[in-house]
Design an enzyme around this catalytic site. Structure first.
Site, PDB file in Angstrom:
ATOM      1  N   ASN A  51       0.853  -1.187   0.000  1.00 55.12           N
ATOM      2  CA  ASN A  51       0.000   0.000   0.000  1.00 55.12           C
ATOM      3  C   ASN A  51       0.887   1.234   0.000  1.00 55.12           C
ATOM      4  O   ASN A  51       1.475   1.594   1.020  1.00 55.12           O
ATOM      5  CB  ASN A  51      -0.905  -0.010   1.243  1.00 55.12           C
ATOM      6  CG  ASN A  51      -1.720   1.264   1.371  1.00 55.12           C
ATOM      7  OD1 ASN A  51      -1.909   2.008   0.402  1.00 55.12           O
ATOM      8  ND2 ASN A  51      -2.231   1.525   2.564  1.00 55.12           N
ATOM      9  N   TRP A  52       0.973   1.893  -1.151  1.00 60.38           N
ATOM     10  CA  TRP A  52       1.851   3.057  -1.283  1.00 60.38           C
ATOM     11  C   TRP A  52       1.281   4.304  -0.615  1.00 60.38           C
ATOM     12  O   TRP A  52       1.973   5.310  -0.487  1.00 60.38           O
ATOM     13  CB  TRP A  52       2.099   3.350  -2.766  1.00 60.38           C
ATOM     14  CG  TRP A  52       3.049   2.398  -3.407  1.00 60.38           C
ATOM     15  CD1 TRP A  52       3.345   1.122  -3.012  1.00 60.38           C
ATOM     16  CD2 TRP A  52       3.845   2.649  -4.569  1.00 60.38           C
ATOM     17  NE1 TRP A  52       4.254   0.554  -3.858  1.00 60.38           N
ATOM     18  CE2 TRP A  52       4.584   1.466  -4.825  1.00 60.38           C
ATOM     19  CE3 TRP A  52       3.989   3.730  -5.417  1.00 60.38           C
ATOM     20  CZ2 TRP A  52       5.469   1.361  -5.894  1.00 60.38           C
ATOM     21  CZ3 TRP A  52       4.865   3.621  -6.485  1.00 60.38           C
ATOM     22  CH2 TRP A  52       5.602   2.455  -6.713  1.00 60.38           C
ATOM     23  N   LYS A  53       0.013   4.260  -0.251  1.00 57.23           N
ATOM     24  CA  LYS A  53      -0.655   5.422   0.339  1.00 57.23           C
ATOM     25  C   LYS A  53      -0.506   6.630  -0.614  1.00 57.23           C
ATOM     26  O   LYS A  53      -0.427   6.445  -1.818  1.00 57.23           O
ATOM     27  CB  LYS A  53      -0.135   5.696   1.742  1.00 57.23           C
ATOM     28  CG  LYS A  53      -0.235   4.464   2.659  1.00 57.23           C
ATOM     29  CD  LYS A  53       0.030   4.772   4.097  1.00 57.23           C
ATOM     30  CE  LYS A  53      -0.089   3.504   4.937  1.00 57.23           C
ATOM     31  NZ  LYS A  53       0.029   3.786   6.390  1.00 57.23           N
ATOM     32  N   HIS A  69      -9.450   1.073   5.162  1.00 59.55           N
ATOM     33  CA  HIS A  69      -8.181   1.300   5.863  1.00 59.55           C
ATOM     34  C   HIS A  69      -8.416   2.282   7.012  1.00 59.55           C
ATOM     35  O   HIS A  69      -9.254   3.179   6.926  1.00 59.55           O
ATOM     36  CB  HIS A  69      -7.139   1.858   4.885  1.00 59.55           C
ATOM     37  CG  HIS A  69      -5.750   1.865   5.432  1.00 59.55           C
ATOM     38  ND1 HIS A  69      -5.298   2.855   6.291  1.00 59.55           N
ATOM     39  CD2 HIS A  69      -4.708   1.009   5.254  1.00 59.55           C
ATOM     40  CE1 HIS A  69      -4.044   2.598   6.609  1.00 59.55           C
ATOM     41  NE2 HIS A  69      -3.651   1.496   5.997  1.00 59.55           N
ATOM     42  N   GLU A  93      -6.899   4.778   8.006  1.00 59.71           N
ATOM     43  CA  GLU A  93      -6.749   6.188   7.649  1.00 59.71           C
ATOM     44  C   GLU A  93      -7.994   6.713   6.946  1.00 59.71           C
ATOM     45  O   GLU A  93      -8.365   7.878   7.105  1.00 59.71           O
ATOM     46  CB  GLU A  93      -5.502   6.364   6.768  1.00 59.71           C
ATOM     47  CG  GLU A  93      -4.223   6.122   7.548  1.00 59.71           C
ATOM     48  CD  GLU A  93      -3.010   5.827   6.697  1.00 59.71           C
ATOM     49  OE1 GLU A  93      -1.921   5.649   7.257  1.00 59.71           O
ATOM     50  OE2 GLU A  93      -3.155   5.766   5.449  1.00 59.71           O
ATOM     51  N   GLU A 103      -5.228  -4.739  11.064  1.00 67.20           N
ATOM     52  CA  GLU A 103      -4.215  -3.702  11.282  1.00 67.20           C
ATOM     53  C   GLU A 103      -4.506  -2.982  12.586  1.00 67.20           C
ATOM     54  O   GLU A 103      -5.342  -2.080  12.632  1.00 67.20           O
ATOM     55  CB  GLU A 103      -4.183  -2.718  10.111  1.00 67.20           C
ATOM     56  CG  GLU A 103      -5.557  -2.313   9.573  1.00 67.20           C
ATOM     57  CD  GLU A 103      -5.505  -1.082   8.694  1.00 67.20           C
ATOM     58  OE1 GLU A 103      -4.473  -0.850   8.058  1.00 67.20           O
ATOM     59  OE2 GLU A 103      -6.500  -0.340   8.673  1.00 67.20           O
ATOM     60  N   GLY A 136       2.401   2.770  11.077  1.00 68.46           N
ATOM     61  CA  GLY A 136       3.282   3.912  10.875  1.00 68.46           C
ATOM     62  C   GLY A 136       3.969   4.413  12.128  1.00 68.46           C
ATOM     63  O   GLY A 136       4.560   5.485  12.131  1.00 68.46           O
ATOM     64  N   SER A 170       3.237  -1.719  10.521  1.00 71.93           N
ATOM     65  CA  SER A 170       4.700  -1.612  10.635  1.00 71.93           C
ATOM     66  C   SER A 170       5.402  -2.907  10.240  1.00 71.93           C
ATOM     67  O   SER A 170       6.340  -3.357  10.907  1.00 71.93           O
ATOM     68  CB  SER A 170       5.104  -1.201  12.057  1.00 71.93           C
ATOM     69  OG  SER A 170       4.620   0.096  12.354  1.00 71.93           O
ATOM     70  N   GLY A 182       2.906  -1.141   4.314  1.00 76.95           N
ATOM     71  CA  GLY A 182       2.784   0.281   4.036  1.00 76.95           C
ATOM     72  C   GLY A 182       4.052   0.859   3.442  1.00 76.95           C
ATOM     73  O   GLY A 182       4.449   0.550   2.319  1.00 76.95           O
ATOM     74  N   GLY A 183       4.733   1.719   4.203  1.00 80.32           N
ATOM     75  CA  GLY A 183       5.887   2.445   3.705  1.00 80.32           C
ATOM     76  C   GLY A 183       6.976   1.583   3.111  1.00 80.32           C
ATOM     77  O   GLY A 183       7.635   1.984   2.145  1.00 80.32           O
TER      78      GLY A 183
END
Length: 241
Positions: free
Chosen positions: A9-11, A92, A94, A165, A171, A203, A224-225
């Site tokens: 997930n590149w967000k 998600h 967010e 999650e 994050g 994470s 994620g990141g």
């Protein structure tokens, strides 16, 4: 052994240059898992062209709960399918936190995906206060409740999976313990049925992916990141073996 699902997930990150660079690097690697990359909507077409003919699947980070129509700024499930998407992340934390998405709207989004033959990755998770207050399982159960209506209409394990999650581990650099992950994944499988895949997100990095993926109740990870780094994401994917 059943192949694990790895979803990146590149967000709201990336650019045309980054798309080309990261995907080209991933395409050169041998990835022993079912791997999907969810890029921002403006780059879906470009990423789809890059991934055409490969084993990597294209995914979106969201979808409208409505069909085509007068919904300015929205992107329908049909449109996602048209540009080559195989799946979409929905619900998600967010999206729930910053855009007030509800359990009902998340289920509507899943219904739209199923109507056009796309796969849904349904995110659920609890806050730190809910975890510390002993309400984690109750929160997850309430988020899953409406899924049973769609399951009764044919939403089989081939149509969607759940991504657990814990909100307090997204994050933050803080991952849930292996025991906490295993317990919650087992609980979700009891709620839905053992055949439904449950991914872990929170994470996930190369340093912890192997231990997380080794848990019997973990069917994959939502990354994620770390998915923006082709080398690290490749290492996470290879940890699935």
């Amino acid at each position: 052994m059943k192949r694990k699902h790895i979803v990146g997930n590149w967000k709201m990150n990336g650019s045309a240059v980054v798309i080309d660079d990261v995907l080209d690097q991933l395409l050169k690697q041998t990835l022993p898992a079912d791997v999907s990359v969810c890029v921002p909507s403006p780059y879906l077409q470009r990423a789809g062209e890059r991934l055409a003919g490969s084993s990597l699947r294209l995914g979106a980070q969201n979808v409208s709960e409505h069909g085509d129509g007068a919904y300015t700024g929205e992107v329908s499930a049909r449109m996602l399918r048209d540009v080559g998407c195989h799946l979409a992340i929905i619900g998600h934390s967010e999206r729930r936190r910053y855009f007030a998405e509800t359990d009902e709207s998340v289920m509507n989004k899943l219904a739209r995906l199923l109507e056009v033959g796309l796969f849904g990755v349904v995110c659920v998770g609890e806050t730190l206060a809910e975890r510390d207050g002993g309400r984690a399982e109750a929160k997850i159960e309430s988020q899953l409740a409406q899924l049973h209506t769609l399951m009764a209409r044919g939403a089989t394990p081939k149509r969607f999976c759940v991504a657990y999650e814990p909100i307090w581990a997204i994050g933050t650099g803080r991952a849930a313990s292996l025991e906490q992950i295993a317990q919650m994944h087992e609980f979700i499988k009891r709620c839905l049925g053992a055949s439904y895949a449950v991914l872990y997100g929170g994470s996930v990095k190369a340093v912890n992916a192997a231990d997380i993926l080794a848990l019997s109740a973990v069917d994959g990870v939502l990354v994620g990141g770390a998915s923006l780094d082709a080398k690290e994401f490749g290492e996470i994917c290879r940890a699935a073996s």
